[in-house]
Design a protein around this motif. Structure first.
Motif, PDB file in Angstrom:
ATOM      1  N   UNK A   1       4.111 -17.788  -8.085  1.00 33.63           N
ATOM      2  CA  UNK A   1       4.518 -16.548  -7.437  1.00 33.63           C
ATOM      3  C   UNK A   1       4.016 -15.325  -8.169  1.00 33.63           C
ATOM      4  N   UNK A   2       4.437 -14.171  -7.699  1.00 31.37           N
ATOM      5  CA  UNK A   2       3.973 -12.903  -8.252  1.00 31.37           C
ATOM      6  C   UNK A   2       5.147 -12.012  -8.624  1.00 31.37           C
ATOM      7  N   UNK A   3       4.958 -11.226  -9.660  1.00 33.31           N
ATOM      8  CA  UNK A   3       5.943 -10.225 -10.066  1.00 33.31           C
ATOM      9  C   UNK A   3       5.263  -8.869 -10.060  1.00 33.31           C
ATOM     10  N   UNK A   4       5.849  -7.926  -9.369  1.00 35.36           N
ATOM     11  CA  UNK A   4       5.281  -6.584  -9.281  1.00 35.36           C
ATOM     12  C   UNK A   4       6.066  -5.632 -10.170  1.00 35.36           C
ATOM     13  N   UNK A   5       5.362  -4.757 -10.863  1.00 30.60           N
ATOM     14  CA  UNK A   5       5.974  -3.792 -11.772  1.00 30.60           C
ATOM     15  C   UNK A   5       5.494  -2.384 -11.430  1.00 30.60           C
ATOM     16  N   UNK A   6       6.296  -1.403 -11.756  1.00 26.92           N
ATOM     17  CA  UNK A   6       5.820  -0.027 -11.654  1.00 26.92           C
ATOM     18  C   UNK A   6       6.568   0.816 -12.673  1.00 26.92           C
ATOM     19  N   UNK A   7       5.958   1.933 -13.071  1.00 25.40           N
ATOM     20  CA  UNK A   7       6.665   2.886 -13.921  1.00 25.40           C
ATOM     21  C   UNK A   7       6.365   4.297 -13.438  1.00 25.40           C
ATOM     22  N   UNK A   8       7.367   5.154 -13.502  1.00 30.56           N
ATOM     23  CA  UNK A   8       7.228   6.565 -13.152  1.00 30.56           C
ATOM     24  C   UNK A   8       8.108   7.368 -14.105  1.00 30.56           C
TER      25      UNK A   8
ATOM     26  N   UNK B   1       0.830  -1.208   0.000  1.00 31.78           N
ATOM     27  CA  UNK B   1       0.000   0.000   0.000  1.00 31.78           C
ATOM     28  C   UNK B   1       0.863   1.255   0.000  1.00 31.78           C
ATOM     29  N   UNK B   2       1.961   1.230   0.748  1.00 31.40           N
ATOM     30  CA  UNK B   2       2.880   2.367   0.786  1.00 31.40           C
ATOM     31  C   UNK B   2       3.536   2.556  -0.580  1.00 31.40           C
ATOM     32  N   UNK B   3       3.991   1.448  -1.181  1.00 24.83           N
ATOM     33  CA  UNK B   3       4.617   1.523  -2.508  1.00 24.83           C
ATOM     34  C   UNK B   3       3.640   2.084  -3.536  1.00 24.83           C
ATOM     35  N   UNK B   4       2.407   1.629  -3.497  1.00 23.66           N
ATOM     36  CA  UNK B   4       1.401   2.124  -4.434  1.00 23.66           C
ATOM     37  C   UNK B   4       1.182   3.619  -4.250  1.00 23.66           C
ATOM     38  N   UNK B   5       1.115   4.058  -2.991  1.00 20.65           N
ATOM     39  CA  UNK B   5       0.934   5.478  -2.719  1.00 20.65           C
ATOM     40  C   UNK B   5       2.082   6.321  -3.249  1.00 20.65           C
ATOM     41  N   UNK B   6       3.325   5.824  -3.081  1.00 18.07           N
ATOM     42  CA  UNK B   6       4.502   6.546  -3.577  1.00 18.07           C
ATOM     43  C   UNK B   6       4.497   6.636  -5.099  1.00 18.07           C
ATOM     44  N   UNK B   7       4.189   5.503  -5.746  1.00 13.42           N
ATOM     45  CA  UNK B   7       4.171   5.476  -7.209  1.00 13.42           C
ATOM     46  C   UNK B   7       3.099   6.413  -7.756  1.00 13.42           C
ATOM     47  N   UNK B   8       1.923   6.388  -7.164  1.00 16.14           N
ATOM     48  CA  UNK B   8       0.840   7.257  -7.625  1.00 16.14           C
ATOM     49  C   UNK B   8       1.156   8.726  -7.370  1.00 16.14           C
ATOM     50  N   UNK B   9       1.894   9.005  -6.279  1.00 15.11           N
ATOM     51  CA  UNK B   9       2.285  10.388  -5.994  1.00 15.11           C
ATOM     52  C   UNK B   9       3.241  10.916  -7.059  1.00 15.11           C
TER      53      UNK B   9
END
Length: 208
Positions: free
Chosen positions: A39-46, A17-25
Motif C-alpha cells: 500500500x501507500x502512505x501519503x504525507x504533507x507539511x504546511x 491532484x486537488x490535495x497537491x494544489x491545496x498544499x502547494x498553495x
C-alpha cells in the motif's frame, strides 16, 4: 460500503491532484511512500499560524446559539453526529427518525411558531426529504422556516427542485467540519427574506 464504480475499479486521481494544489498553495509539500503489495502512505507539511481563541473567531456560533433546529434522518449514526455538532454550537436541537415523526413534531409546535430551521435527509422511507419540506412549508406559521437538505447521492435536477421548494441549501454527505454550522448561521441571518422563494440558495456540489 461504497459500491460505486470508482470504489470497485479505482479512481482518476483527481482528489490527489486537488490535495497537491491545496498544499502547494499553502507553500507546503506533499509526497507518497509506496510499497508494492502493501500500500501507500501519503504525507504533507504546511506552515500554519496558531489560532489562540478559535471559538471566539467564529461569529456564526452566536447565530446558532439558542436556535431551534429539527434534524430528520432515518440513519441513526448520521442523525446523532449532526445533532451532536449542532448542540456543540449551542443550538436547541430536536430529532426525528422519519418524515412522519418530523411532521408530527412540527405540528405540535405550530401554535408556538415553527422551528427556526429543519435539517433533513433527502432519501427516507415513506416520506422523503422533498415531500417533508413541502408539507412543513404548507403548515400555518412555518413558511419562513429555513430548510437544509442533506444527500448522500444527489441526482440531476435535485438543485432545481430544492430552489423551487424553497430550501436554503443542499449539502452532500458526509458533512465536512463546521460546514453545516456555517450554512445554518448564514441562513438564519437572512431574515430579511420573509418569502422563502426569494432567499439566496446555497446549492453546494449539486447537479443543476
Amino acid at each position: 460500503e461504497d459500491s460505486s464504480i470508482t470504489r470497485r475499479y479505482g479512481g482518476s486521481g483527481l482528489e490527489l491532484a486537488i490535495c497537491r494544489g491545496l498544499v502547494e498553495a499553502l507553500n507546503g509539500c506533499l509526497w507518497a511512500e509506496s510499497v508494492v503489495g502493501q500500500g501507500s502512505t501519503f504525507h504533507f507539511n504546511v506552515c500554519l499560524d496558531v489560532c489562540v481563541n478559535p471559538i471566539a473567531s467564529q461569529p456564526e456560533l452566536a447565530l446558532i446559539a439558542g436556535a431551534r433546529i429539527l434534524v430528520v434522518d432515518d440513519h441513526a449514526l448520521s442523525r446523532q453526529a449532526i445533532v451532536r455538532k449542532l448542540k456543540d454550537a449551542g443550538a436547541d436541537v430536536s430529532e426525528a427518525e422519519s418524515g412522519k415523526q418530523a411532521l408530527s413534531r412540527v405540528r405540535a409546535l405550530e401554535s408556538r411558531n415553527c422551528f427556526d430551521a429543519v435539517v433533513l435527509d433527502s432519501s427516507m422511507p415513506g416520506m422523503d426529504g422533498f415531500e417533508l419540506a413541502e408539507s412543513i412549508l404548507a403548515l400555518p406559521g412555518c413558511s419562513a422556516v429555513r430548510l437544509i437538505m442533506l444527500s448522500a447521492g444527489g441526482v440531476r435536477g435535485d438543485g432545481r427542485r430544492c430552489r423551487e421548494i424553497g430550501f436554503a441549501a443542499y449539502l452532500p454527505k458526509p458533512i465536512i467540519g463546521d460546514e453545516l454550522v456555517r450554512i445554518l448561521a448564514r441562513s438564519l441571518n437572512e431574515r430579511r427574506w420573509p418569502d422563502h422563494r426569494k432567499r439566496p440558495f446555497a446549492g453546494l456540489g449539486l447537479h443543476p
